[in-house]
Design a protein around this motif. Sequence first.
Motif, PDB file in Angstrom:
ATOM      1  N   LEU A 210       0.839  -1.188   0.000  1.00  0.00           N
ATOM      2  CA  LEU A 210       0.000   0.000   0.000  1.00  0.00           C
ATOM      3  C   LEU A 210       0.880   1.245   0.000  1.00  0.00           C
ATOM      4  N   TYR A 211       0.683   2.072  -1.022  1.00  0.00           N
ATOM      5  CA  TYR A 211       1.420   3.332  -1.141  1.00  0.00           C
ATOM      6  C   TYR A 211       0.449   4.481  -0.858  1.00  0.00           C
ATOM      7  N   VAL A 212       0.806   5.311   0.111  1.00  0.00           N
ATOM      8  CA  VAL A 212      -0.024   6.452   0.481  1.00  0.00           C
ATOM      9  C   VAL A 212       0.672   7.722   0.013  1.00  0.00           C
ATOM     10  N   PHE A 213       0.057   8.414  -0.946  1.00  0.00           N
ATOM     11  CA  PHE A 213       0.653   9.612  -1.529  1.00  0.00           C
ATOM     12  C   PHE A 213       0.115  10.843  -0.802  1.00  0.00           C
ATOM     13  N   GLN A 214       1.009  11.504  -0.097  1.00  0.00           N
ATOM     14  CA  GLN A 214       0.646  12.656   0.719  1.00  0.00           C
ATOM     15  C   GLN A 214       1.189  13.944   0.110  1.00  0.00           C
ATOM     16  N   ARG A 215       0.290  14.909  -0.075  1.00  0.00           N
ATOM     17  CA  ARG A 215       0.720  16.241  -0.504  1.00  0.00           C
ATOM     18  C   ARG A 215       0.896  17.144   0.714  1.00  0.00           C
ATOM     19  N   THR A 216      -0.117  17.163   1.562  1.00  0.00           N
ATOM     20  CA  THR A 216      -0.074  17.986   2.778  1.00  0.00           C
ATOM     21  C   THR A 216      -0.530  17.131   3.956  1.00  0.00           C
ATOM     22  N   PRO A 217       0.269  17.007   5.004  1.00  0.00           N
ATOM     23  CA  PRO A 217      -0.141  16.176   6.137  1.00  0.00           C
ATOM     24  C   PRO A 217      -1.293  16.807   6.902  1.00  0.00           C
ATOM     25  N   PRO A 218      -2.190  15.997   7.433  1.00  0.00           N
ATOM     26  CA  PRO A 218      -3.307  16.517   8.216  1.00  0.00           C
ATOM     27  C   PRO A 218      -2.980  16.549   9.707  1.00  0.00           C
ATOM     28  N   TRP A 219      -3.683  17.392  10.434  1.00  0.00           N
ATOM     29  CA  TRP A 219      -3.658  17.319  11.894  1.00  0.00           C
ATOM     30  C   TRP A 219      -4.619  16.205  12.313  1.00  0.00           C
ATOM     31  N   VAL A 220      -4.134  15.296  13.135  1.00  0.00           N
ATOM     32  CA  VAL A 220      -4.927  14.139  13.551  1.00  0.00           C
ATOM     33  C   VAL A 220      -5.038  14.121  15.071  1.00  0.00           C
ATOM     34  N   MET A 221      -6.261  14.024  15.554  1.00  0.00           N
ATOM     35  CA  MET A 221      -6.532  13.970  16.988  1.00  0.00           C
ATOM     36  C   MET A 221      -6.947  12.556  17.386  1.00  0.00           C
ATOM     37  N   PRO A 222      -6.773  12.191  18.657  1.00  0.00           N
ATOM     38  CA  PRO A 222      -7.263  10.888  19.112  1.00  0.00           C
ATOM     39  C   PRO A 222      -8.777  10.778  18.921  1.00  0.00           C
ATOM     40  N   HIS A 223      -9.216   9.597  18.566  1.00  0.00           N
ATOM     41  CA  HIS A 223     -10.641   9.356  18.343  1.00  0.00           C
ATOM     42  C   HIS A 223     -11.267   8.822  19.631  1.00  0.00           C
ATOM     43  N   THR A 224     -12.385   9.422  20.044  1.00  0.00           N
ATOM     44  CA  THR A 224     -13.064   8.981  21.254  1.00  0.00           C
ATOM     45  C   THR A 224     -14.235   8.053  20.952  1.00  0.00           C
ATOM     46  N   SER A 295       2.534  22.030   8.707  1.00  0.00           N
ATOM     47  CA  SER A 295       3.213  23.319   8.871  1.00  0.00           C
ATOM     48  C   SER A 295       2.222  24.465   9.016  1.00  0.00           C
ATOM     49  N   TYR A 296       0.932  24.164   9.037  1.00  0.00           N
ATOM     50  CA  TYR A 296      -0.100  25.190   9.150  1.00  0.00           C
ATOM     51  C   TYR A 296      -0.809  25.055  10.505  1.00  0.00           C
ATOM     52  N   ARG A 297      -1.573  26.039  10.856  1.00  0.00           N
ATOM     53  CA  ARG A 297      -2.275  26.036  12.142  1.00  0.00           C
ATOM     54  C   ARG A 297      -3.382  24.991  12.144  1.00  0.00           C
ATOM     55  N   ILE A 298      -3.526  24.296  13.242  1.00  0.00           N
ATOM     56  CA  ILE A 298      -4.589  23.299  13.354  1.00  0.00           C
ATOM     57  C   ILE A 298      -5.954  23.962  13.171  1.00  0.00           C
ATOM     58  N   GLY A 299      -6.820  23.299  12.431  1.00  0.00           N
ATOM     59  CA  GLY A 299      -8.146  23.847  12.148  1.00  0.00           C
ATOM     60  C   GLY A 299      -8.241  24.523  10.802  1.00  0.00           C
ATOM     61  N   CYS A 300      -7.084  24.889  10.207  1.00  0.00           N
ATOM     62  CA  CYS A 300      -7.104  25.520   8.890  1.00  0.00           C
ATOM     63  C   CYS A 300      -7.672  24.534   7.866  1.00  0.00           C
ATOM     64  N   LYS A 301      -7.226  23.291   7.927  1.00  0.00           N
ATOM     65  CA  LYS A 301      -7.858  22.204   7.210  1.00  0.00           C
ATOM     66  C   LYS A 301      -8.717  21.433   8.212  1.00  0.00           C
ATOM     67  N   ARG A 302      -9.537  20.575   7.712  1.00  0.00           N
ATOM     68  CA  ARG A 302     -10.389  19.762   8.573  1.00  0.00           C
ATOM     69  C   ARG A 302      -9.542  18.951   9.552  1.00  0.00           C
ATOM     70  N   ILE A 303      -9.871  19.026  10.837  1.00  0.00           N
ATOM     71  CA  ILE A 303      -9.177  18.227  11.847  1.00  0.00           C
ATOM     72  C   ILE A 303      -9.716  16.800  11.778  1.00  0.00           C
ATOM     73  N   LEU A 304      -8.801  15.834  11.698  1.00  0.00           N
ATOM     74  CA  LEU A 304      -9.200  14.448  11.526  1.00  0.00           C
ATOM     75  C   LEU A 304      -9.086  13.682  12.834  1.00  0.00           C
ATOM     76  N   LEU A 305      -9.916  12.650  12.968  1.00  0.00           N
ATOM     77  CA  LEU A 305      -9.951  11.830  14.173  1.00  0.00           C
ATOM     78  C   LEU A 305      -9.579  10.401  13.825  1.00  0.00           C
TER      79      LEU A 305
END
Length: 497
Positions: A210-224, A295-305
């Motif tokens: 499995l190859y995952v092609f990333q352009r911009t990394p996301p901010w990821v939070m723990p999932h509850t 490299s951007y502020r959290i919340g600028c893109k969708r925050i992922l869980l």
Amino acid sequence: MTNGGRGMVAPPGPGPASTVDVAIVGSGFGGIGMGYRLKQAGIHDFVILERAEGVGGTWWWNTYPGCQCDIPSHLYSLSFALNPAWSRTYPLQEEIRDHLERTAVRLGLMPHMRFRHDVQWVRWDDELRLWHIATSRGALTARVVVGAAGTFTEPRVPNIRGRETFGGHAFHSGQWDHSVALAGKRVAVVGTGASAIQIVPSIQPDVERLYVFQRTPPWVMPHTDRPITSVERWLFERLPVLQRIPRAFAYLLRECASPAFTRHTRLLAPLEWHARRHMRRQVKDRGLRKRLLPSYRIGCKRILLSNKWYPALQEANVELVTEPISEITPRGIRTLTSEVELDVVVYATGFAVTEVPFARRVVGRDGQTLSEVWEGSPRAHKNSTVPGFPNFFLVPGLQTGYSSQVFMIEAQLRYVVEALVAMRERGAHAIEVRPEAFRKWNDAVARRMPRTVWSSGGCVSWYLDRHGLSTPAWPDFTWKFRKETREFDLASYSALG
């Protein structure tokens, strides 16, 4: 399950009547909610036009592995149609779709449904004061049109050189091809957004590589997310008022976050620290952490869980590729320095949110489409109406932001029904929002946008339109939007004959 993991396919229903009072386009939360509110207001002459074979909207089409909503279950339902039977605190795709279908049946909306009716265009007739609607199964006219087609409806596939030459299987996450078996295959997932972080952990154990092609990394939070116990479900079933407690808590928690997203972005620092801590706990390799750190502020893109994303990326059969894709070849994907051979390419690249695909099919009084009038920056008075498009309402509208879209939808449902009741009481056959009211509302919203994280957070995301404006986000508390739309502002409209 049949039909790619979808539930029972509802019958298409009879062809549309030649003339109806109200035509609703779409059978997701907006379409179902609109139908119910119309019935409550004594308006029964309406149809719900749906291009799919059943109810559900976004949750009918998106059937990819691991598909799950990132809004808590108790908040992700219409207030008049709570679901006591959720199995988890964050709802799964199949459950949402089944819930919407059951809701449509319970509210008596199925006789109004017209399935397999893809709306091809909607055109205003200024002489007759009617909308002409062409569908894939016939034509009809309607006095009022409610565009409830939603924003996550048209997959955005990147225009990568050579994309059409690939010799294997390729599809978008929003149009998952369940006929393609992934076991033992070499698979690429292009994108690292909300769908990718659910797909990758779900398919990783089965694929060969499995190859995952990333352009911009996301901010990821723990999932509850957790299972909802049988005791909880029993209580919610017998004492429905109890379900409103976690619903209210989930709503208030998101409202408390509003100042951080919309006014004082420095308040997002604790969230960012929490996300970094989550990464450090799950990713021990410093080199990999560096590649995964946004490299951007959290919340600028969708925050992922997710609690599974980072572990999946570290499995032996997974490779994170951060080099830009230069082209797609018949055998695979080529970057600047290498080429990987593939059997399947999955485009987890999101949807054309700011383009509002349905807008290209709506032609107003001046012969222009809604898309042409917007010129790449969608906007509407109180999220619902646009000058030059009489008797046309958007539900859901354009602005949602950080909270549940369903809450915003309900506010608009009230506004639209109040508009129709006002028309009926005053004998107005048609109404159109005044340009000055439209400009005043949108100018006020635009003035608040620069201070939001979506505009100032240092990223490029689907929150920004082609002109760099943050059109899909509501820059304030959502209760304020509900207050703004609680009563229909008739003075902002012109009555047409």
